[in-house]
Design an enzyme around this catalytic site. Structure first.
Site, PDB file in Angstrom:
ATOM      1  N   ASP A 236      -0.448  -9.453  -5.174  1.00  0.00           N
ATOM      2  CA  ASP A 236       0.871  -8.863  -4.979  1.00  0.00           C
ATOM      3  C   ASP A 236       1.859  -9.413  -6.007  1.00  0.00           C
ATOM      4  OD1 ASP A 236       2.682  -7.291  -3.163  1.00  0.00           O
ATOM      5  OD2 ASP A 236       3.658  -9.247  -2.968  1.00  0.00           O
ATOM      6  N   GLU A 272      -1.082  -6.123  -9.094  1.00  0.00           N
ATOM      7  CA  GLU A 272       0.027  -5.176  -8.998  1.00  0.00           C
ATOM      8  C   GLU A 272       1.103  -5.548 -10.018  1.00  0.00           C
ATOM      9  OE1 GLU A 272       3.561  -3.778  -5.912  1.00  0.00           O
ATOM     10  OE2 GLU A 272       2.949  -5.853  -6.082  1.00  0.00           O
TER      11      GLU A 272
END
Ligand code: CA
Ligand code: CA
Length: 532
Positions: A236, A272
């Site tokens: 993330d 990401e």
């Protein structure tokens, strides 16, 4: 010897196709090497799951690990020839660790399962059951920040307030005094005259990756989850670790992947980096990254599927992007997708009844690398942020259409029941459903390993807007992938555009059918084809 793999109804129906009004049905011919072609490597088809909205096993309304385990056969029953499952062979779980929020992107304990979802034993069982079906499991790993309820954060605060500046937890966080604040970053008061960096939210204090103690914790966390059987991680908020300092970021993630590979040489990592393509590309030096340029309404896939942009342009986009990545990675595994939990659901802008959603699936699942589906995408589930601006609308309950007791997440305002393209129950036995289209597209991808793993030769069909395609070559075997995003059939003499000689129709998917006669390809509107 050719074995016939059935999808949909019988060959009899297919042969009567031209003479009836029945919607086209479908058969793909594959040779006996089908099983061998489902390669046990990292070029997979992944399915992203928000556990809290997927399936509820204990009737408290919250999706959980046992509920998800019960649903594995829907995703992949372990028999590639059964034709009963969606056929994905990778699962990305959004965060499952203890967290105070419904989405769990603020972790309070990195070595735990949130009680809402179950126990570590439930998790091990889920991974075992997935593994027995040939499914790899990766989990979300949120390292940029913790929850403000993490014991590290609480202990650091207590220590500073007590005047104990030797407490090791103080260096865990990105703490500054007033004169140490950097422009472009967000800070909140911590304790005494200290502030903590928290660019996402006041409740998400950011870790200090300069700290060797934090790095040691990360290694322990990696070991913990690899020991539990995960195949890797979805990372993330990659670019926030050192916000606005790309080189320090790249160095950190380079350290990270080295540590991963020490523990698990086959680790699959996908990051990401929600940025433009040129900013994503350098991160491929470390691991795979989501190809954001393909996603959402304005992205390469939807604009092509909606025939707002030419297929030729899509093909050159794929080619250019791949070339850009090749500068950073020798054998990149690219990561096409159209939507995820932070985006409006794709069925909101890709009409299912007009076959635009089907074309989007063809375009990205039959492109390179490892495509990622977002749960419910395969049944055309809707849900957008809306005027209430809540991401919960993008993470609504899976529409099973049976007695599953899972409910929508807190804060959602969208009535999914009134905006459905049909539930799983509605679609699974309907050969013309979107679900069965996705199943078919994934199966054809798996039966043709060149699609995901090959090197591309883009073709340009001058004068065509809604037709285009490319060749993909892997281990000296070549397939051609062609798309017709228009409403009407076209016939094209491929020998005018490539010297490669096609001999076999490998499969088609969409509204209509396709056929190959010598080098003449005929393809119905809103249909894609793989030939060899
Ligand atoms: Ca539950
Ligand atoms: Ca940070």
């Amino acid at each position: 010897m050719i074995r016939k793999l059935w999808i949909g109804i019988s060959l009899l129906a297919l042969s009567f196709l031209l003479f009836s009004c029945t919607k086209p049905e479908y058969v793909i011919e594959v040779d006996e090497q089908l099983e061998a072609h489902i390669l046990d490597d990292q070029f997979r088809t992944y399915y992203e799951i928000f556990v809290g909205s997927f399936s509820d096993s204990n009737k408290d309304g919250l999706g959980d690990l046992k509920g998800m385990t019960n649903r594995l056969d829907y995703l992949n029953d372990g028999d590639p020839n059964s034709g009963k499952s969606l056929g994905i062979d990778g699962i990305w779980l959004m965060p499952i660790m203890e967290s105070p929020s419904y989405h769990k992107y603020d972790v309070a304990d990195y070595m735990s399962i949130d009680k809402d979802y179950g126990t570590l034993e439930d998790f091990e069982n889920f991974v075992d059951e997935a593994d027995s079906r040939g499914i790899n499991v990766i989990i979300d790993l949120v390292l940029n920040h913790t929850s403000m309820y993490h014991t590290w954060f609480k202990q650091a605060k207590t220590a500073i307030n007590a005047g104990d500046l030797t407490n090791p937890y103080i260096e865990y966080y990105s703490l500054v005094k007033e004169d140490g604040k950097e422009p472009g970053k967000t800070y909140y008061p911590f304790a005494q005259d200290y502030f903590y960096e928290a660019n996402f939210s006041q409740t998400m204090p950011e870790l200090n990756m300069d700290s060797l103690l934090v790095k040691a914790e990360i290694i322990d966390i990696l070991q913990f989850w690899f020991d539990l059987g995960v195949s890797g991680f979805r990372l993330d908020a990659i670019k926030y670790v050192y916000l606005n300092d790309t080189q320090k970021n790249l160095d950190f993630w380079s350290w990270f992947i080295e540590e991963c590979v020490k523990i698990n040489p086959d680790a699959y990592i996908v990051g990401e980096v929600w940025s433009g393509d040129a900013l994503i590309a350098p991160y491929y030096a470390n691991f795979s990254n989501f190809d954001f340029g393909m996603s959402q309404l304005e992205g390469a896939v939807a604009s092509t599927a909606n025939a707002a942009d030419a297929v030729n342009n899509y093909v050159s986009y794929l080619n250019n992007y791949r070339n850009m990545i090749d500068d950073y990675s020798e054998n990149p595994n690219l990561t096409p997708f159209i939507s995820n939990h932070d985006m409006n659901r794709s069925a909101g802008y890709l009409n299912v009844s007009d076959y635009r959603m089907h074309m989007a699936a063809n375009l990205y699942i039959w492109s390179y690398g490892t495509p990622f589906l977002y749960y419910g995408e395969e049944i055309g589930m809707k849900g957008s942020r809306g005027t209430e601006s809540t991401d919960a609308n993008r993470r609504l309950k899976m529409l099973w259409g049976d007695k599953d007791t899972v409910i929508d997440p807190v804060g959602s305002t969208y009535d999914i029941e009134k905006q459905t393209n049909g539930t799983v129950k509605d679609q699974i036995n309907d050969p013309n459903s979107l679900f069965n289209h996705y199943k078919k597209v994934i199966m054809i991808r798996n039966a043709n390993p060149e699609i995901a793993r090959g090197t591309y030769t883009s073709l340009t069909f001058t004068g065509y807007f809604t037709f285009g395609g490319f060749l993909s070559t892997y281990q000296e075997s070549t397939v051609g992938i062609f798309h017709n995003t228009g409403e009407t059939a076209i016939t094209i003499d491929l020998s005018l555009y490539t010297d490669y000689t096609f001999t076999i129709l490998r499969g088609f998917a969409g509204k209509g059918v396709a056929s190959l006669s010598n080098q003449f390809l005929t393809i119905d509107g809103l249909t894609s084809v793989v030939i060899k």
